[in-house]
Design a protein around this motif. Structure first.
Motif, PDB file in Angstrom:
ATOM      1  N   LEU A 208       0.828  -1.327   0.019  1.00 58.25           N
ATOM      2  CA  LEU A 208       0.027   0.105   0.138  1.00 58.25           C
ATOM      3  C   LEU A 208       0.914   1.374   0.077  1.00 58.25           C
ATOM      4  CD1 LEU A 208      -3.130  -0.686   2.237  1.00 58.25           C
ATOM      5  CD2 LEU A 208      -2.892  -0.837  -0.141  1.00 58.25           C
ATOM      6  N   CYS A 209       2.064   1.024   0.107  1.00 61.27           N
ATOM      7  CA  CYS A 209       3.169   2.379   0.287  1.00 61.27           C
ATOM      8  C   CYS A 209       3.233   3.043  -1.056  1.00 61.27           C
ATOM      9  CB  CYS A 209       4.486   2.060   0.661  1.00 61.27           C
ATOM     10  SG  CYS A 209       5.582   3.414   0.512  1.00 61.27           S
ATOM     11  N   PRO A 210       2.938   4.246  -1.410  1.00 58.62           N
ATOM     12  CA  PRO A 210       2.791   4.744  -2.748  1.00 58.62           C
ATOM     13  C   PRO A 210       4.183   4.613  -3.241  1.00 58.62           C
ATOM     14  CG  PRO A 210       2.480   6.612  -1.043  1.00 58.62           C
ATOM     15  CD  PRO A 210       2.606   5.000  -0.444  1.00 58.62           C
TER      16      PRO A 210
ATOM     17  N   ARG B 262      -0.553   5.313   5.018  1.00 53.65           N
ATOM     18  CA  ARG B 262      -1.371   4.130   4.930  1.00 53.65           C
ATOM     19  C   ARG B 262      -0.605   2.926   5.605  1.00 53.65           C
ATOM     20  NH1 ARG B 262      -1.208   6.843  -0.481  1.00 53.65           N
ATOM     21  NH2 ARG B 262      -3.375   7.008  -1.250  1.00 53.65           N
ATOM     22  N   CYS B 263       0.771   2.950   5.548  1.00 51.46           N
ATOM     23  CA  CYS B 263       1.335   1.980   6.399  1.00 51.46           C
ATOM     24  C   CYS B 263       0.979   1.736   7.767  1.00 51.46           C
ATOM     25  CB  CYS B 263       2.856   2.146   6.085  1.00 51.46           C
ATOM     26  SG  CYS B 263       3.754   3.174   6.774  1.00 51.46           S
ATOM     27  N   VAL B 264       0.754   3.070   8.259  1.00 46.16           N
ATOM     28  CA  VAL B 264       0.367   3.159   9.836  1.00 46.16           C
ATOM     29  C   VAL B 264      -1.110   2.387   9.916  1.00 46.16           C
ATOM     30  CG1 VAL B 264      -0.172   4.545  11.830  1.00 46.16           C
ATOM     31  CG2 VAL B 264       1.761   5.032  10.172  1.00 46.16           C
TER      32      VAL B 264
ATOM     33  N   ALA C 264      12.310   8.333   0.911  1.00 49.15           N
ATOM     34  CA  ALA C 264      11.336   7.894   0.172  1.00 49.15           C
ATOM     35  C   ALA C 264       9.889   7.511   0.838  1.00 49.15           C
ATOM     36  CB  ALA C 264      11.847   6.613  -0.709  1.00 49.15           C
ATOM     37  N   CYS C 265       9.568   8.481   1.461  1.00 45.09           N
ATOM     38  CA  CYS C 265       8.394   8.561   2.355  1.00 45.09           C
ATOM     39  C   CYS C 265       7.651   9.895   2.078  1.00 45.09           C
ATOM     40  CB  CYS C 265       8.591   8.317   3.708  1.00 45.09           C
ATOM     41  SG  CYS C 265       7.199   8.135   4.688  1.00 45.09           S
ATOM     42  N   VAL C 266       6.331   9.881   1.772  1.00 49.62           N
ATOM     43  CA  VAL C 266       5.407  10.961   1.616  1.00 49.62           C
ATOM     44  C   VAL C 266       4.524  11.279   2.618  1.00 49.62           C
ATOM     45  CG1 VAL C 266       5.705  11.131  -0.814  1.00 49.62           C
ATOM     46  CG2 VAL C 266       3.906  10.050   0.075  1.00 49.62           C
TER      47      VAL C 266
END
Ligand code: SF4
Ligand code: SF4
Length: 341
Positions: free
Chosen positions: A248-250, A318-320, A312-314
């Motif tokens: 699910l990570c973009p 979602r991961c949470v 590389a995280c926006v």
């Protein structure tokens, strides 16, 4: 593409269905649709409209440009001569409507991965070049969002061609690129009035206020010297290795390549699976959950920033939200602040 200063126009809620229908007549248009677990980007069909209360989609924009599974090319042997058949991408979206700023930013982070010469991924590049991204600013960020801490903004413009800001009765629509202008101008919308511009500013201020705090993502130097820290022995303990966070990570983009029935496939894969690094020899450099969790975090917050200058995280959260073991990236990052060797 040369940019010109953007003039904002106003789109009323009543006009929105007709605008979507008109966009779909001009070219394939995809829309952010659904709520909660079943939400994602789907092709427009009559009656489909944007749900401004829905929040960011669960499935990300990534899968429009990097499908979960796709054929890279076909092959066969005819009279002893091998022949390749390039994949012909179908259902290319021309316009993607309702893109949240974090998702657009994630694509901008993935572009250099898939389009760094001389290794340009033709399927990715073709889809990117064809697409106009019409964004939807976040007036009510979710409880897990932390985009400002990750360098973004609930009304961020990076990667978008148009930004729509929800205000009373409609949207302030601001074209950001020539492509965005080419999509917006034929709609013939009226210029935004001063009070609508002010309302959009107020939306931005309220959203930023709700996002104050967040999580530390500027960890490159810390992690670079903390590879062997004992914290890694504990951080992974709750993780089930399900890989939901990466799917699910973009910005996660690992894939596997295999051959089946004369076709070469690409399918999503994840560094959270033990087989991800399994060599043909049987050797596996990452046999434990500790090593896999460390790899995921090091890649996002140390290796990627080393190469590209930012994590590389926006901060989409979602991961949470998806983790069945309640592994909260924000608290993991707080703990990682102290891993310096
Ligand atoms: S979603 Fe949670 S349990 Fe599953 S791999 Fe990610 S961190 Fe581990
Ligand atoms: S690591 Fe988590 S918060 Fe960061 S972009 Fe991926 S899913 Fe979103």
């Amino acid at each position: 593409m040369k940019e010109r200063p953007a003039m904002a126009v106003f789109l009323s809620c009543d006009q929105l269905p007709a605008v979507l229908a008109a966009s779909a007549e001009r070219g394939p248009t995809w829309v952010a649709a659904g709520r909660g677990e079943d939400s994602g980007f789907i092709p427009y069909r009559p009656g489909l409209c944007l749900d401004r209360e829905a929040g960011p989609t669960r499935r990300t924009l990534k899968e429009v440009f990097l499908p979960r599974a796709e054929v890279l090319f076909g092959y066969e042997t005819v009279d002893g001569v091998p022949r390749l058949h390039p994949a012909a991408p179908s259902d290319l979206p021309r316009v993607i409507f309702g893109v949240r700023p974090c998702d657009a930013r994630a694509l901008a982070l993935l572009d250099p991965v898939f389009e760094e010469p001389p290794h340009v991924d033709g399927l990715w590049a073709g889809r990117r070049q064809a697409a106009t991204l019409v964004g939807l600013g976040c007036d009510r960020p979710g409880p897990a969002c932390f985009c400002p801490a990750a360098g973004g903004d609930p009304l961020g413009e990076e990667g978008l061609d148009v930004l729509m800001v929800p205000v009373d009765g409609g949207y302030l629509v601001r074209p950001l690129t020539e492509r965005g202008r080419a999509w917006t101008e034929p709609l013939g919308l009226p210029p935004a009035r001063p009070e609508q511009l002010a309302a959009a500013e107020a939306v931005a201020d309220r959203a930023r206020e709700r996002l104050a705090g967040g999580a530390p993502v500027d960890l490159q130097a810390t992690l670079a010297s903390g590879f062997e820290h004992s914290l890694w022995d504990r951080l992974h303990e709750r993780c089930l290795g399900c890989a939901a966070c990466t799917y699910l990570c973009p910005t996660c983009h690992c894939f596997d390549v295999g051959d089946e029935d004369g076709r070469r496939w690409r399918r999503w894969d994840s560094c959270m699976f033990p087989t991800f690094t399994l060599h043909a020899s049987g050797h596996n450099p990452r046999t434990s959950g500790k090593e896999r969790m460390r790899q995921r975090l090091m890649h996002k917050f140390c290796y990627y920033p080393e190469r590209r200058g930012r994590p590389a995280c926006v901060g989409c959260g979602r991961c949470v939200e998806i983790c069945p073991a309640n592994v909260d990236l924000r608290s993991v990052l707080e703990q990682l602040k102290g891993v310096r060797a």
